[in-house]
Enzyme design. Sequence first.
Site, mmCIF file in Angstrom:
data_model
loop_
_atom_site.group_PDB
_atom_site.id
_atom_site.type_symbol
_atom_site.label_atom_id
_atom_site.label_comp_id
_atom_site.label_asym_id
_atom_site.label_seq_id
_atom_site.Cartn_x
_atom_site.Cartn_y
_atom_site.Cartn_z
ATOM 1 N N LEU A 480 22.771 8.596 43.249
ATOM 2 C CA LEU A 480 24.222 8.489 43.095
ATOM 3 C C LEU A 480 24.767 9.915 43.074
ATOM 4 C CD1 LEU A 480 26.913 7.100 42.416
ATOM 5 C CD2 LEU A 480 26.229 7.117 40.015
ATOM 6 N N GLU A 481 25.737 10.174 43.944
ATOM 7 C CA GLU A 481 26.347 11.504 44.005
ATOM 8 C C GLU A 481 27.714 11.399 43.337
ATOM 9 O OE1 GLU A 481 27.397 12.751 48.038
ATOM 10 O OE2 GLU A 481 26.993 14.830 47.538
ATOM 11 N N ILE A 482 27.881 12.096 42.241
ATOM 12 C CA ILE A 482 29.175 12.069 41.563
ATOM 13 C C ILE A 482 29.957 13.304 41.968
ATOM 14 C CG2 ILE A 482 30.263 12.288 39.271
ATOM 15 C CD1 ILE A 482 28.681 9.985 38.446
ATOM 16 N N THR A 518 25.892 15.472 50.248
ATOM 17 C CA THR A 518 24.964 14.736 51.116
ATOM 18 C C THR A 518 25.522 14.514 52.521
ATOM 19 O OG1 THR A 518 25.734 12.699 50.114
ATOM 20 C CG2 THR A 518 23.660 13.577 49.299
#
Length: 732
Positions: A480-482, A518
């Site tokens: 998960l990219e926050i 990403t």
Amino acid sequence: MDTFRLEVSADGIALLTMDVPGEPVNTLRASFQDEFVAMAKRISDDSAIRALVIVSGKADNFIVGADVQMLAAAKSQTEATALSRGGQQAMAQLEELGKRKPTVAAIHGPALGGGFELALACTYRIATDSTKTQLGLPEVQLGLLPGAGGTQRLPALIGIAQALDLILAGKTVRASKARKLGLVDEVVPKAILIELARKRAAELASGALRPVRTRLSLKGGLPKMLRSMADAEVLQAVALEENPVGRRILFQQARKALRTKTRGHYPAPEKALEAVRIGIEKGAEEGYRAEADFFGELVVSEVSRRLVEIFFATTALKKDNGTDDSSVKALPVRKIGMLGAGLMGAGIAYVTADAGVPVRLKDKDDAGLGRGFKQIAGILDAKVKRRRLSRRERDDKLSLVTGTTDYSGMKTAEVIVEAVFEDLKLKQATVREVEREAPGAIFASNTSSIPIGQIAFGAVHPEKIVGMHFFSPVDKMPLLEIIRGPRTSAETVATTVALGKKMGKTVIVVNDGPGFYTSRVLAPYVNEATFILAEGAPVEEIDRALVDFGFPVGPLQLLDEVGIDVGAKVAHIMHAAFGDRMNPPPGFDKVVESGRLGRKAKKGFYLYVDVAGVKPVKEKLVDKSVYDLLPGGQKRTSIPASEIAERCVLQMVNEAALCLGEKVLRSPRDGDIGAVFGLGFPPFRGGPFRYADSLGASAVVERLRRYQDRFGARFASAPLLVEMAKSGAKFF
Ligand code: NAI
């Protein structure tokens, strides 16, 4: 303080409790060995003791394995081999003890690696039926093999084929499966674990109980229970292991299958296979020697070092609140609202419910909601089928998701995640709606490319707006990219980071910008692949070059999966943001304009249906008609695989360095984890930053310069790399 505690009761049953002082989990360390050996001797010598029960003093774990820090600190192969030898000796002593005084492992929580090897050296094993209980030998996941006798004792206990199935993939299983495979003798509720273990110990000591172990065998047919579980391949393998010729074939087959899977990049499973084979063919003593020697070799191997670093990085991320201030606390999240029940929205709703958090799911209409619920139920049903979940658990989880087509029931949600269409105006309108309907809630956008600052533009509370970028399929992808927007508060970041972890994700926090991290590093990598295609290279050679480098799929196949139109859209956004550097190859738009959108349109770089457009094509074949849309047409010219891989990977490495230089990334660690867990960057290479370190910045810059001479500005080195090439600095 002592790690082991011994209590002997009046009936002569000793209870040995392992409890590593000051640690949340039990791990095995070489430093415990003397204490353990002394304890075993004491038990052996004490005539009042008839049998032994081994338990953990920790609430929810038995022993999670050898201490990885200890392994990582090993300086030489000899030192690592000695660690394995020490572990083997301790287990051998335990096994010897068991021959005179029966030993029972009473397992609750994970019994993994060395912890499971310890249980294997006992006379009898009982596990609790808790979902926390997991058994297995996951060492290969760290590039190692079971080094305390596991490669010898497991095949002896459950048969070669079944043991290889677990060891070579580093699989762990829950209690019920462990019972079926014969890893444990009994499965019981936690409340009676110790009591029953004592009872069994007494029965074993008196001779009233003799463990019966029905190995998976074809003689006399398989037990019915196993028949449903064992697929054709397992059955075949089991048939083979009953005679020497068959065993040779079994090992050959396993070796071949491994080669196909690892492409020679991962030595650990091959070594494990070899240790098992040597033990079977030359006897246990040789087997143990091979196990320890291979263990030593693997511990100091580059591959294992990289995998262990990734393990440490993920462990560190678990403790990171996502901000630079460790005192920032996450707000409690008791309910989330989910806007959009499409592919991503339904996936996010599933992982939320799976974590035990209620979800209010909204879509435009009932049809949209229906599709979403169908997707969620589908994931749960598949788990029931694979016996990962009971019917009851499935129903409980599904009942946590409720649907709506308006904002009813959203007011009480602390976090509202949106996964509506990728459209800035729509997302901004959604922010306004949420600020009106659920004031005070955190607004988390699952956008894959729109900067969070733009979505928050005009918001009353931009500090509550954040990006939560999940990957598809959400239930499977670990990352998960926050994204922290320019005005997002630390509390909002910490709250969504904690929520993401609760959903079982590895979470990195990045700063705002086009493509975040990403998508941004993926873009030039895929773009380079399309340049190479436009230069005339065949599709399959491009994909093969990157699969051989270690990616799970090649860049063009990836485009087919994601959607060529989606890729093109992102490419345009990146081009607009970064200029010439992200120029797509001329004429590439023709591919999308022709309706070739990838798998979803059954038309892409690969074939999905036959020429008539009807029958699905199973084999992976290039759809050569795509060449008619590309420069060079049907006439293709090979480009060396090494050049293809190097150009694509250098693009990613260089862009990652730019992200670090521009502070989009908080650290090279996050960049490596993001690329490995989100983009499939080969784990054994550690990620773009570890990989750059392994080459050296000056070599990276030199190679980039060579390509810049040939292809121009898109290969211009990141300033950070140039600086590091001069100073000789490394990222780690
Ligand atoms: P999708 O088209 O499957 O789902 C979108 C859903 O939102 C549809 O069910 C639609 O009816 C619903 N919707 C539209 N407007 C709405 C509104 N005002 N209120 C409630 N529901 C509304 O799209 P997908 O693939 O799920 O993507 C959603 C978002 O996730 C996009 O921003 C996309 O960029 C992002 N994303 C997509 C990834 C992917 O691999 N598909 C990966 C990561 C992010």
